[in-house]
Design a protein around this motif. Structure first.
Motif, PDB file in Angstrom:
ATOM      1  N   ARG A 305       0.840  -1.201   0.000  1.00 14.70           N
ATOM      2  CA  ARG A 305       0.000   0.000   0.000  1.00 14.70           C
ATOM      3  C   ARG A 305       0.883   1.261   0.000  1.00 14.70           C
ATOM      4  N   ASP A 306       1.943   1.227   0.791  1.00 20.02           N
ATOM      5  CA  ASP A 306       2.891   2.349   0.802  1.00 20.02           C
ATOM      6  C   ASP A 306       3.516   2.547  -0.573  1.00 20.02           C
ATOM      7  N   PHE A 307       3.909   1.437  -1.182  1.00 19.07           N
ATOM      8  CA  PHE A 307       4.497   1.512  -2.522  1.00 19.07           C
ATOM      9  C   PHE A 307       3.520   2.172  -3.489  1.00 19.07           C
ATOM     10  N   LEU A 308       2.284   1.714  -3.478  1.00 22.46           N
ATOM     11  CA  LEU A 308       1.301   2.198  -4.450  1.00 22.46           C
ATOM     12  C   LEU A 308       0.926   3.667  -4.193  1.00 22.46           C
ATOM     13  N   ALA A 309       1.048   4.095  -2.925  1.00 22.99           N
ATOM     14  CA  ALA A 309       0.690   5.476  -2.565  1.00 22.99           C
ATOM     15  C   ALA A 309       1.492   6.494  -3.381  1.00 22.99           C
ATOM     16  N   ARG A 310       2.718   6.130  -3.768  1.00 24.38           N
ATOM     17  CA  ARG A 310       3.546   7.018  -4.603  1.00 24.38           C
ATOM     18  C   ARG A 310       2.857   7.357  -5.914  1.00 24.38           C
ATOM     19  N   PHE A 311       2.006   6.428  -6.388  1.00 29.19           N
ATOM     20  CA  PHE A 311       1.320   6.629  -7.667  1.00 29.19           C
ATOM     21  C   PHE A 311      -0.123   7.097  -7.466  1.00 29.19           C
ATOM     22  N   VAL A 312      -0.711   6.721  -6.327  1.00 28.10           N
ATOM     23  CA  VAL A 312      -2.071   7.170  -6.018  1.00 28.10           C
ATOM     24  C   VAL A 312      -2.056   8.664  -5.692  1.00 28.10           C
ATOM     25  N   ARG A 313      -1.003   9.102  -5.044  1.00 32.98           N
ATOM     26  CA  ARG A 313      -0.931  10.482  -4.561  1.00 32.98           C
ATOM     27  C   ARG A 313       0.489  11.013  -4.772  1.00 32.98           C
ATOM     28  N   PRO A 314       0.899  11.183  -6.028  1.00 30.96           N
ATOM     29  CA  PRO A 314       2.287  11.592  -6.297  1.00 30.96           C
ATOM     30  C   PRO A 314       2.557  13.042  -5.880  1.00 30.96           C
ATOM     31  N   THR A 315       3.702  13.245  -5.301  1.00 33.95           N
ATOM     32  CA  THR A 315       4.140  14.588  -4.909  1.00 33.95           C
ATOM     33  C   THR A 315       4.674  15.325  -6.133  1.00 33.95           C
ATOM     34  N   LEU A 316       4.371  16.613  -6.219  1.00 33.98           N
ATOM     35  CA  LEU A 316       4.908  17.464  -7.279  1.00 33.98           C
ATOM     36  C   LEU A 316       6.053  18.292  -6.695  1.00 33.98           C
ATOM     37  N   HIS A 317       7.140  18.375  -7.426  1.00 29.54           N
ATOM     38  CA  HIS A 317       8.344  19.060  -6.945  1.00 29.54           C
ATOM     39  C   HIS A 317       8.687  20.260  -7.813  1.00 29.54           C
ATOM     40  N   ASP A 318       9.335  21.255  -7.208  1.00 29.74           N
ATOM     41  CA  ASP A 318       9.889  22.330  -8.038  1.00 29.74           C
ATOM     42  C   ASP A 318      11.260  21.894  -8.561  1.00 29.74           C
ATOM     43  N   TRP A 319      11.891  22.772  -9.360  1.00 28.14           N
ATOM     44  CA  TRP A 319      13.144  22.391 -10.014  1.00 28.14           C
ATOM     45  C   TRP A 319      14.318  22.309  -9.054  1.00 28.14           C
ATOM     46  N   ASN A 320      14.089  22.750  -7.809  1.00 28.82           N
ATOM     47  CA  ASN A 320      15.095  22.546  -6.773  1.00 28.82           C
ATOM     48  C   ASN A 320      14.810  21.295  -5.945  1.00 28.82           C
ATOM     49  N   GLY A 321      13.767  20.572  -6.291  1.00 30.95           N
ATOM     50  CA  GLY A 321      13.475  19.312  -5.609  1.00 30.95           C
ATOM     51  C   GLY A 321      12.576  19.434  -4.391  1.00 30.95           C
ATOM     52  N   ALA A 322      12.089  20.635  -4.096  1.00 32.91           N
ATOM     53  CA  ALA A 322      11.189  20.810  -2.940  1.00 32.91           C
ATOM     54  C   ALA A 322       9.763  20.434  -3.332  1.00 32.91           C
ATOM     55  N   ALA A 323       9.026  19.857  -2.383  1.00 34.12           N
ATOM     56  CA  ALA A 323       7.617  19.511  -2.620  1.00 34.12           C
ATOM     57  C   ALA A 323       6.787  20.791  -2.698  1.00 34.12           C
TER      58      ALA A 323
END
Lengths: 336, 336
Positions: A305-323
C-alpha cells in the motif's frame, strides 16, 4: 452529464487543476463491479491494448516459430522508453525474423527516457523508428506478417492481414463490431478503433482470466501476461508507471497505458478487467486513476500500500526538488 | 457547475479528448466583455504574469541603471526555450549587474527546445539553472535586488524585498489582496498567488493600456510591451505560441503562457485584458483558447486570420508526419 472529477492537482492550499474521467471495472461475464462516469462512450484505446494486439503474434505462430523470450513478448506489448536494452531487444526480435530496423513503419521519435535520448545525442546518433515507443509492437506486427506468409511492407494498413487479424481479435475480446467509422490512425500510423470503456474492461477481464476465450487464445493471453510479469521493464522502462506496478505486484496486476489518458489492465486473481479514460487526455491523471482503482480493489499488505501510494498520490516538486503540491484522487475515485 | 468544454481533440470521426476551461476578457474599467465559465475562481497565474513581475525590474531602477535592451527586458518576461541565444542574453543581463549564473536560484532543467537540449548534451555539458525557462525572470529578480540595495541571496523568498515589491505590484494591478493563504510555490521556487481570472484580465487591461496605473507604472508597462513586441523570440523561442503570435501581430497582441494551462494577455488597441485557464492544466488547450479569443476579438486581415488558424485549429500528426487529427475550439469558444 459531464464525467466526474476524479483527480485533483493541489498546490499550496488550493486545487490548481482538475481531471475528469471515467472508470470501468467488469468481470469476465461482463458484470460491472465499478463504473464511474460514462462507461459506454467509445474511446480510442491507443497503446493500452498493445497486449491484445500481441495476441496475433502468438496466434500467428510467430512467437513459437521465432522462439521469443519473455523480454521479446513483453516488448511487443510495450510502450518502451527507448533505453538501450529496449533497442537491443527489438533488434533481436527483428533479426529472428530475418528483418532489419528499416522494416519498421512507426516513424521516428527520440527516446522517452531522457537520459537515453541525451546519450544517443552525445553518441552522435539521431532518433530512428526503433526508438519509437511502439517499435516493439511493430516488430511484433512484422514477425506476425512473416509467420502468416504475408508481405511485411505496409503491415500497418487496415487491409493488411495483420491488422485484419488484430481487428478480429479485438472484436472477439470486446464483443464490439469495429466498423470503419470507429477507426482512426494512431500516432505510430496503425489503426486504432474506438471502443466503449465497459467493453475494453470486458476484454481485459477475458485477457486476465482466459474465461470466455477459445483455448488457444486463453493460452496465448496467459503466456503474454506471464512474459510481462517476468519482464516488466520491457513493457515500459526505468521508473515508469506500468513497469513499477508490475515489478512490485507481479502477475497480480496487468497494467498498460495508452496515449490521451487511457489505461487498461486486469486483476487476474479477482477476475476483473479495468479500463480508464481521463477526459482531457492527461497521462498523469490516468495513472492516478489506475493506481487508485488498483488500491481500491486489490488486497494489499501495508508495504504494498505504501508503494502504491507514490502513484495514487504523487508529490509534485519544483526544479530545486522541494515539494510544492500533489496529485490526488477524489473521494469518488478512491472510495474513501 | 463545471466549466464548459472549450477545446476538443478530434481523431478520425470522433472527439478523443475534451478540455474545459474559463476565459475572462475585461476592459481597464473592469467591465466584462467576455466571460466563459467561472471567472471568479482563484487561479495560480504561474508564468503568465511574468511581465507584471518584471514591472519591479523597471520600477526598481535596475532597467535604466544596467541599460537593459529590448532583448533583456523581453527575456525578463519570458518562459524561454533555453536556446543558445536565450542563454547569451540571460548571461549578459547578469553580467551587467556584476553577477554570474551561480546566483540563479530557479533550479536546473534541460532546454525546452529539444534541438538545443540535444546539442547541449552533444557538447558534453549538462542542464543548469540558466537553462531553466524562468532564468530570465530570475535574472530580473537578481538585478532588481541589486538596484534596491538588497542582498540577492534568497531573492525568491516571500519576505525578500523583491517578492514584496512583486506582491504589491500584483495587488495594485489586480485589485486583489494577496494574503498568505493564496500563496503557493511556483516550480522555479518563487511565490505564485491565486487570483480570479477576472482580476487577472483587469490587470492585463491595465498593463496593456496604462489606464488606472500611476504614471511611472504605466510607462514601465509600455516599455515592457514594446520590448516584447520588438524581441518576441526572447519571450518564448523558436516556433513557440507566444513568440509566433507576437512576431506576426506585433504590439497589437501581448500573450504569455504559464504552466497548468494558464495564459494572460492584452489587446492594447481594443483596451482589453485576457485571462484563460484550462481546467486540467493542458497547455495545448490553453493555447487554442487564447488563439480563438484573439481571433474573435482582434480585427484581422485574411492573411493574419490564416496565420492564426494554425493555432486556433492545430493539426495533429503521427510520427510519419501524416495528419491524424486536430484540436479545435467549440462553438462557445469561437463564437461561431
Amino acid at each position: 452529464m459531464p464525467n466526474p472529477v476524479l483527480v485533483e492537482a493541489v498546490r499550496g492550499a488550493l486545487t490548481e487543476s482538475r481531471h475528469r474521467g471515467a472508470v470501468a471495472v467488469v468481470d469476465a461475464a461482463g458484470t460491472s463491479v465499478l463504473a464511474l462516469g460514462d462507461v459506454e462512450r467509445p474511446v480510442y484505446p491507443r497503446s493500452a491494448v498493445k497486449a491484445l494486439q500481441a495476441l496475433v503474434l502468438m496466434e500467428s505462430g510467430a512467437a513459437d516459430r521465432f522462439g521469443f523470450t519473455d523480454e521479446e513478448l513483453a516488448i511487443a506489448c510495450a510502450s518502451h522508453a527507448g533505453e538501450p536494452g529496449h533497442i537491443t531487444t527489438v533488434t533481436r526480435m527483428l533479426r529472428r525474423a530475418g528483418l532489419a530496423a528499416d522494416a519498421l513503419e512507426c516513424g521516428p521519435h527520440w527516446p522517452l527516457h531522457q537520459p537515453s535520448a541525451l546519450a544517443l545525442a552525445r553518441s552522435g546518433a539521431t532518433a530512428a523508428p526503433i526508438h519509437n515507443n511502439c517499435s516493439g509492437k511493430h516488430a511484433g506486427f512484422l514477425c506476425s506478417a512473416c509467420a502468416m506468409g504475408a508481405t511485411h511492407q505496409g503491415y500497418g494498413a487496415p487491409s493488411h492481414p495483420v491488422q485484419r487479424a488484430v481487428q478480429a481479435t479485438l472484436e472477439n475480446l470486446t464483443g464490439c463490431r469495429l466498423d470503419e467509422d470507429r477507426r482512426a490512425v494512431d500516432n505510430c500510423s496503425v489503426p486504432t478503433w474506438a471502443i466503449p470503456l465497459n467493453d475494453l474492461a470486458l476484454a481485459f477481464a477475458r485477457f486476465g482470466t482466459g474465461k470466455g476465450l477459445p483455448a488457444p487464445r486463453a493460452k496465448a493471453a496467459l503466456r503474454l501476461r506471464a512474459a510481462c510479469a517476468a519482464a516488466p521493464w520491457h513493457v515500459g522502462g526505468t521508473g515508469r508507471f506500468c513497469t513499477e506496478v508490475m515489478r512490485r505486484l507481479g502477475a497480480r496486476v496487468f497494467a498498460k497505458s495508452g496515449a490521451e489518458g487511457v489505461l487498461c489492465g486486469a486483476l487476474p486473481e479477482q477476475g476483473l478487467g479495468l479500463a480508464i479514460k481521463c477526459d482531457d487526455g492527461a497521462g498523469r491523471a490516468g495513472q492516478v486513476m489506475m493506481a487508485a482503482v488498483v488500491a481500491r480493489l486489490l488486497p494489499l499488505d501495508a508495504e504494498e500500500r505504501d508503494f502504491l501510494a507514490r502513484f495514487v498520490r504523487p508529490t509534485l516538486h519544483d526544479w530545486n526538488g522541494a515539494a510544492v503540491g500533489e496529485l490526488k484522487p477524489t473521494e469518488l475515485l478512491s472510495g474513501a
